[in-house]
Design a protein around this motif. Sequence first.
Motif, PDB file in Angstrom:
ATOM      1  N   LEU A 266       0.810  -1.219   0.000  1.00 33.08           N
ATOM      2  CA  LEU A 266       0.000   0.000   0.000  1.00 33.08           C
ATOM      3  C   LEU A 266       0.841   1.266   0.000  1.00 33.08           C
ATOM      4  CD1 LEU A 266      -2.821  -1.076   2.507  1.00 33.08           C
ATOM      5  CD2 LEU A 266      -2.841  -1.173   0.002  1.00 33.08           C
ATOM      6  N   ASP A 267       2.171   1.115   0.013  1.00 32.20           N
ATOM      7  CA  ASP A 267       3.112   2.232  -0.094  1.00 32.20           C
ATOM      8  C   ASP A 267       2.887   3.248   1.027  1.00 32.20           C
ATOM      9  OD1 ASP A 267       5.141   3.797  -0.985  1.00 32.20           O
ATOM     10  OD2 ASP A 267       4.114   4.559  -2.759  1.00 32.20           O
ATOM     11  N   PHE A 268       3.006   2.743   2.272  1.00 33.82           N
ATOM     12  CA  PHE A 268       2.829   3.635   3.415  1.00 33.82           C
ATOM     13  C   PHE A 268       3.858   4.762   3.450  1.00 33.82           C
ATOM     14  CE2 PHE A 268       0.492   0.389   6.352  1.00 33.82           C
ATOM     15  CZ  PHE A 268      -0.640   0.547   5.576  1.00 33.82           C
ATOM     16  N   HIS A 269       4.946   4.621   2.714  1.00 33.85           N
ATOM     17  CA  HIS A 269       5.916   5.717   2.655  1.00 33.85           C
ATOM     18  C   HIS A 269       5.338   6.961   1.980  1.00 33.85           C
ATOM     19  CE1 HIS A 269       9.771   4.461   4.222  1.00 33.85           C
ATOM     20  NE2 HIS A 269       9.592   3.266   3.715  1.00 33.85           N
ATOM     21  N   HIS A 270       4.534   6.752   0.962  1.00 29.93           N
ATOM     22  CA  HIS A 270       4.110   7.889   0.150  1.00 29.93           C
ATOM     23  C   HIS A 270       2.601   7.990  -0.056  1.00 29.93           C
ATOM     24  CE1 HIS A 270       8.287   6.828  -1.228  1.00 29.93           C
ATOM     25  NE2 HIS A 270       8.436   8.106  -0.964  1.00 29.93           N
ATOM     26  N   ALA A 271       1.954   6.876  -0.374  1.00 29.89           N
ATOM     27  CA  ALA A 271       0.581   6.943  -0.851  1.00 29.89           C
ATOM     28  C   ALA A 271      -0.473   6.801   0.232  1.00 29.89           C
ATOM     29  CB  ALA A 271       0.354   5.862  -1.923  1.00 29.89           C
ATOM     30  N   ASP A 272      -0.146   6.206   1.354  1.00 29.92           N
ATOM     31  CA  ASP A 272      -1.164   5.903   2.357  1.00 29.92           C
ATOM     32  C   ASP A 272      -0.479   5.699   3.703  1.00 29.92           C
ATOM     33  OD1 ASP A 272      -3.686   5.428   3.363  1.00 29.92           O
ATOM     34  OD2 ASP A 272      -4.062   3.603   2.208  1.00 29.92           O
ATOM     35  N   ARG A 273      -1.269   5.577   4.765  1.00 29.56           N
ATOM     36  CA  ARG A 273      -0.750   5.225   6.078  1.00 29.56           C
ATOM     37  C   ARG A 273      -1.891   4.713   6.943  1.00 29.56           C
ATOM     38  NH1 ARG A 273      -1.166   8.060  10.743  1.00 29.56           N
ATOM     39  NH2 ARG A 273      -2.247  10.067  10.742  1.00 29.56           N
ATOM     40  N   MET A 274      -1.539   3.987   8.008  1.00 28.80           N
ATOM     41  CA  MET A 274      -2.534   3.507   8.961  1.00 28.80           C
ATOM     42  C   MET A 274      -2.957   4.653   9.878  1.00 28.80           C
ATOM     43  SD  MET A 274      -0.880  -0.181  10.050  1.00 28.80           S
ATOM     44  CE  MET A 274       0.729   0.504  10.511  1.00 28.80           C
ATOM     45  N   VAL A 275      -4.262   4.765  10.140  1.00 29.18           N
ATOM     46  CA  VAL A 275      -4.733   5.856  10.989  1.00 29.18           C
ATOM     47  C   VAL A 275      -5.387   5.383  12.284  1.00 29.18           C
ATOM     48  CG1 VAL A 275      -4.961   7.519   9.117  1.00 29.18           C
ATOM     49  CG2 VAL A 275      -6.893   6.046   9.674  1.00 29.18           C
ATOM     50  N   SER A 276      -6.033   4.196  12.271  1.00 26.15           N
ATOM     51  CA  SER A 276      -6.684   3.735  13.498  1.00 26.15           C
ATOM     52  C   SER A 276      -6.883   2.227  13.446  1.00 26.15           C
ATOM     53  CB  SER A 276      -8.039   4.424  13.691  1.00 26.15           C
ATOM     54  OG  SER A 276      -8.944   4.042  12.665  1.00 26.15           O
ATOM     55  N   LEU A 277      -7.132   1.640  14.629  1.00 30.29           N
ATOM     56  CA  LEU A 277      -7.396   0.207  14.680  1.00 30.29           C
ATOM     57  C   LEU A 277      -8.376  -0.108  15.789  1.00 30.29           C
ATOM     58  CD1 LEU A 277      -5.883  -1.296  17.311  1.00 30.29           C
ATOM     59  CD2 LEU A 277      -3.856  -0.898  15.937  1.00 30.29           C
ATOM     60  N   VAL A 278      -9.002  -1.265  15.658  1.00 31.30           N
ATOM     61  CA  VAL A 278      -9.749  -1.888  16.746  1.00 31.30           C
ATOM     62  C   VAL A 278      -9.219  -3.304  16.886  1.00 31.30           C
ATOM     63  CG1 VAL A 278     -11.816  -0.475  16.454  1.00 31.30           C
ATOM     64  CG2 VAL A 278     -11.620  -2.644  15.226  1.00 31.30           C
ATOM     65  N   SER A 279      -9.239  -3.830  18.110  1.00 31.89           N
ATOM     66  CA  SER A 279      -8.614  -5.118  18.375  1.00 31.89           C
ATOM     67  C   SER A 279      -9.391  -5.863  19.440  1.00 31.89           C
ATOM     68  CB  SER A 279      -7.168  -4.879  18.850  1.00 31.89           C
ATOM     69  OG  SER A 279      -6.615  -6.030  19.440  1.00 31.89           O
ATOM     70  N   VAL A 280      -9.567  -7.166  19.225  1.00 28.12           N
ATOM     71  CA  VAL A 280     -10.195  -8.016  20.236  1.00 28.12           C
ATOM     72  C   VAL A 280      -9.333  -9.257  20.424  1.00 28.12           C
ATOM     73  CG1 VAL A 280     -12.547  -7.217  19.833  1.00 28.12           C
ATOM     74  CG2 VAL A 280     -11.671  -9.141  18.513  1.00 28.12           C
ATOM     75  N   THR A 281      -9.323  -9.766  21.649  1.00 28.88           N
ATOM     76  CA  THR A 281      -8.515 -10.936  21.983  1.00 28.88           C
ATOM     77  C   THR A 281      -9.383 -11.983  22.659  1.00 28.88           C
ATOM     78  OG1 THR A 281      -6.522  -9.597  22.246  1.00 28.88           O
ATOM     79  CG2 THR A 281      -6.509 -11.764  23.269  1.00 28.88           C
ATOM     80  N   ALA A 282      -9.287 -13.220  22.179  1.00 31.19           N
ATOM     81  CA  ALA A 282     -10.026 -14.317  22.803  1.00 31.19           C
ATOM     82  C   ALA A 282      -9.539 -14.532  24.231  1.00 31.19           C
ATOM     83  CB  ALA A 282      -9.834 -15.594  21.989  1.00 31.19           C
ATOM     84  N   LYS A 283     -10.462 -14.928  25.082  1.00 27.74           N
ATOM     85  CA  LYS A 283     -10.118 -15.123  26.494  1.00 27.74           C
ATOM     86  C   LYS A 283      -9.050 -16.191  26.664  1.00 27.74           C
ATOM     87  CE  LYS A 283     -12.179 -16.326  30.980  1.00 27.74           C
ATOM     88  NZ  LYS A 283     -13.421 -16.711  31.670  1.00 27.74           N
TER      89      LYS A 283
END
Length: 401
Positions: free
Chosen positions: A228-245
Amino acid sequence: MKNHRNHYRIMPSAQLLACQPIPVVRIALIGLGNRGMKTLERYQYIKNAEICCLVDIDKQRLDAANAKLTATGRPLARAMQGAEAWKEACQLADIDLVYICTEWRWHTVIAVEAMNCGKHVAVEVPAATSVAECWQLVETAERTRRHLFMTENCCYDLFALETLEMARQGHFGHITHCEGAYIHHIKSPQPTGCYHSDTQRNWMVHSCAAHGGNPYPTHAIGPIAQLLDFHHADRMVSLVSVTAKGAFEGDETDVMGRINTALIQTRNGVSIMLQLDVTTPRPYNRLQTVCGTKAFVQKYPLPTLQRAEGEPLTGAEALDAMQHYATQPAALLWQEGHALGVPNEMNYAMDARLIYCLNNGLPLDMDVYDAAEWSCLAELTQKSAIQGGMPVEIPDFRNHK
């Protein structure tokens, strides 16, 4: 130091950093466990690099490593033993690159010291275990103008390199969704090329189970980030995460079946799913899934290539079709490693490419920002999971704000 949310870059960016060429890269290898010894063995095939210094707390490992060097016709390396020996190694005048293969908790502290001593750094994954450590790496690399290369070998998987070239040629159309994973039953017998010692199995399984998020995210996100070319074209902005018990097996420290799943949104609206599972008997799987408007590829569990028109190709047919995209330098190095009979071609391609760039004074394929962006997911997936899957912002390490 000011809060990173409201202060701006002081030092010049380290993106596309190019340093003076190093005709022969002199290496201090720190940590001689499974990964360190495999690295030492691999460097017998790599030109214009020498392992000059070995560091470990165990004298037997040092002796075994030097025996491997001499058995392959390489000179003995300086052996340095002790809990603080890595500091002395970082200060050596005749070392260009400090290569870190210790446990995770030591990665950032050694990397920062090495850069402060004027050394380039190669560090095993993850490069850091917290957001604060990620900022330390970024700020130190910018100030010292030294390379920080996280040795994320999955970026040099041949299928991933072919997928990357396919994307660069526009064959996916618009990429809308990607998936990556590290699904690896560490306590089971290991597939070829994926061996873990009993010591590594224990500390890695316990670390992942106790963490509550995804402390080992870089195998999954690395190839996607490059795609996705995070250097130039895009980047991660947010996340959601769940973990099994999870469930206990044996005593209360032996948590099994604790699986983390994270969903990431990018600035351009691409969705990403990452998963970590090292304690259930699922077959090894990194997913390596790319969904585009014109094509779909997936490596695991069955290599698949599907274009908008035509029948899907699977298995050997898909791999044969993907071979048309094995044209970039790293892919050619993968093929070179295969021809040489190197045990793990993607590790060979990774290190051979690193040394080539250092030899020629070129920017590296992966830089300190990649290391920070990918490694920070360890803390952020944990933070979201603890909050019941609440969204968490992902820092922009390139803009210092």
